[in-house]
Scaffold this active site. Structure first.
Site, PDB file in Angstrom:
ATOM      1  N   TYR A 152       0.825  -1.204   0.000  1.00 11.94           N
ATOM      2  CA  TYR A 152       0.000   0.000   0.000  1.00 11.94           C
ATOM      3  C   TYR A 152       0.865   1.262   0.000  1.00 11.94           C
ATOM      4  CZ  TYR A 152      -3.948   2.990   1.486  1.00 11.94           C
ATOM      5  OH  TYR A 152      -4.921   3.949   1.573  1.00 11.94           O
ATOM      6  N   LYS A 156       0.847   4.067  -2.918  1.00 10.24           N
ATOM      7  CA  LYS A 156       0.455   5.442  -2.632  1.00 10.24           C
ATOM      8  C   LYS A 156       1.594   6.423  -2.919  1.00 10.24           C
ATOM      9  CE  LYS A 156      -3.851   4.966  -1.512  1.00 10.24           C
ATOM     10  NZ  LYS A 156      -4.863   5.389  -2.508  1.00 10.24           N
TER      11      LYS A 156
END
Length: 251
Positions: A152, A156
């Site tokens: 993640y 991001k």
């Protein structure tokens, strides 16, 4: 607003995406509410139409190239050419690196990065033709690194580099690209994180708030306000920026 705009908001059946969709509709845009399950989008569509706006529920796997092309074509035909795009679709598959599977890695990369790429590529054709566009990509404070989120965090952080590149490439067509990096926002996703670490959600929120300068956790409408600004006509000289909406400064 001089001409009605059509906005596409991915991952908007609930949470941050749903609130962004409602806000852009209240700003006067027609909104395509896009999520994996089309029926799950209907509640948000109903909210918008009951308030006097125009909206369309669209089921689409944003990581599927053919599905994205078909969805954008349908949106252009039923609502109008999309010149506003909010790439919000995202999933988590949290685990420590030594426990993280290749599927965990690929699933997160496919939804966040591949999805944002495919949607942006499909929508930019309409923006370039219109000589106007707004792209907003959802990053996260996790882009700065977060335990248990190698996939993640990398996705991001990648969203930020992707955003800045879009700003360089599309600026000449009056298309801006900006990113919002939320901190702790009260959503089903953060509730799932609380469950993963074995805490009740209220306890989890209180612990987070104690570390946030404004002494509260964020809400989806906090992100919707920021998205509304970036998507506005007046934000045409703001591009390639990453705005941390986290209740305090972030490095």
């Amino acid at each position: 607003m001089s001409t009605p705009r059509t906005a596409v908001v991915t991952g908007s059946a609930r949470g941050i995406g749903a609130e962004v969709a409602r806000r852009l509709a209240s700003d006067g845009m027609a909104v395509a509410v896009v999520d994996l399950d089309e029926s799950a989008c209907q509640g948000v569509v109903d909210d918008i139409t009951h308030a006097g706006g125009r909206a369309l529920a669209v089921g689409c796997d944003v990581s599927d190239e053919a599905a994205v092309a078909a969805a954008v074509e349908r949106i252009a035909g039923e609502l109008g050419p999309p010149t506003v795009l909010v790439n919000n679709a995202g999933i988590i598959r949290d685990n420590l690196l030594f426990k993280m599977t290749t599927d965990d890695w690929d699933a997160v990369m496919n939804v966040h990065l591949r999805g944002a790429f495919l949607m942006s590529r499909a929508c930019q054709a309409h923006m370039v033709e219109a000589k106007h566009g707004r792209i907003v990509n959802l990053s996260s404070t996790s882009a700065l690194g977060n335990r248990g989120q190698a996939n993640y965090s990398a996705a991001k952080a990648g969203m930020q580099g992707f955003t800045k590149t879009l700003a360089f490439e599309l600026g000449r067509y009056d298309v801006t690209a900006n990113a919002i990096a939320p901190g702790f926002i009260e959503t089903d996703m953060t509730a799932a994180t609380a469950e993963r670490v074995g805490m009740g959600f209220e306890e989890f929120k209180a612990a987070a708030a104690s570390q946030i300068p404004v002494a509260r956790t964020g809400r989806p409408e906090d992100i919707a306000h920021a998205a509304s600004f970036f998507c506005s006509e007046g934000a045409g000289f703001v591009s390639g920026q990453v705005l941390y909406v986290a209740g305090g400064p972030r490095d």
